[in-house]
Enzyme design. Structure first.
Site, short mmCIF file in Angstrom:
data_model
loop_
_atom_site.label_atom_id
_atom_site.label_comp_id
_atom_site.label_asym_id
_atom_site.label_seq_id
_atom_site.Cartn_x
_atom_site.Cartn_y
_atom_site.Cartn_z
CD GLU A 143 -3.01 -1.02 2.27
OE1 GLU A 143 -2.83 -0.16 3.16
OE2 GLU A 143 -3.92 -1.86 2.32
CG HIS A 176 -8.75 1.39 3.11
ND1 HIS A 176 -7.78 2.17 2.50
CD2 HIS A 176 -8.08 0.51 3.89
CE1 HIS A 176 -6.59 1.76 2.91
NE2 HIS A 176 -6.74 0.76 3.74
#
Length: 287
Positions: A143, A176
């Site tokens: 990420e 997310h």
């Protein structure tokens, strides 16, 4: 550092960021699998997908990045992969973030949780768990590489660093939101799933801004990776647990919350000075 280019040209540079975010998230769902996201088989398959995305990301960046940047610096240096200043990048940002979490850390101390961290069996048992590997190894590395190193490298040429720090986390927070779909599949009401996802979007975006700031100031990818893993471990502060503590412990922890936030604000700029990390990238002095 060059002056920002036209707003139209700058807006176009966000398109590769958006596409990279889509690629990262969509790679999690290419497998036909009915198991939940925490199932070992699901995790292992997603590891393979994310590894592929992470592998091709440097080539993706090299194609879309501003050519003038590559004339002045190597791609790997722009992506935060270098040896100079590595040790400070490992230590100082982590200490700075621990100061910010002084309140939760004090709560763990009063609960006796600290003792577990000194047990080798604790680490050996958890390091065998796929969820642990995902949360503290794979997720922080992939990420941060994708949403910090790659995306910031794509837009830093056309805007000032402060704007980049504030804009890039939006992609990270939005990435997310796919958890909402997973919660609904598990039977969670869509209103609760929506509220949870909005909250997660907010705090992941805030963390993303902090992580982007660390990346640009230190010029090292390792700094946000370690901070990301640490924040995953600490989680969002459990303010409700304060009410269950002994009065004296509760007062001390509340003081630590306030003191940690104050010290973090005072130390943030000093502990991320670019010269500490031998960061001579042109935008490091502009933030």
């Amino acid at each position: 550092m060059k002056q920002p280019v036209s707003s139209f040209e700058c807006s176009l540079s966000y398109v590769p960021c958006f596409l990279l975010a889509i690629l990262y998230v969509s790679s999690l769902y290419i497998w036909r699998n009915k198991d939940p996201s925490n199932h070992p088989e699901t995790i292992k398959r997603r590891f393979l997908s994310i590894l592929c995305v992470t592998t091709i990301s440097p080539f993706y960046v090299s194609y879309f990045i501003n050519e003038d940047l590559l004339k002045e610096q190597s791609l790997w240096k722009i992506l935060g992969l270098r040896w100079e200043g590595l040790l400070p990048a490992v230590v100082f940002p982590l200490i700075l973030t621990a100061v910010l979490f002084l309140g939760p850390i004090s709560m763990e101390g009063f609960s006796g949780l600290w003792r577990i961290y000194f047990e080798p069996r604790y680490w050996l048992s958890y390091m065998k768990e796929w969820i642990w590997i995902r949360n503290y190894v794979v997720a922080p590395i992939t990420e941060e590489f994708t949403f910090r190193a790659c995306m910031l490298s794509l837009i830093i040429h056309c805007t000032n660093p402060i704007t980049a720090v504030l804009v890039c986390p939006v992609f990270f927070g939005a990435a997310h939101l796919h958890h909402m779909n997973e919660q609904i599949k598990l039977g969670v009401k869509w209103t609760i799933a929506l509220a949870t996802s909005c909250f997660q979007f907010t705090y992941t975006s805030i963390f993303g801004a902090y992580s982007a700031y660390l990346f640009l100031r230190t010029g090292h990818l390792i700094a946000p990776i370690l901070v990301h893993a640490f924040c995953n471990h600490m989680g969002f502060p459990d303010f409700g647990a304060l009410q269950m503590m002994q009065p004296l412990h509760r007062k001390v922890s509340m003081l630590c919350f306030a003191l940690g936030l104050l010290l973090w604000g005072l130390l943030l700029e000093a502990m991320t000075e670019p010269f500490i990390y031998k960061n001579d990238l042109p935008w490091s002095s502009d933030i």
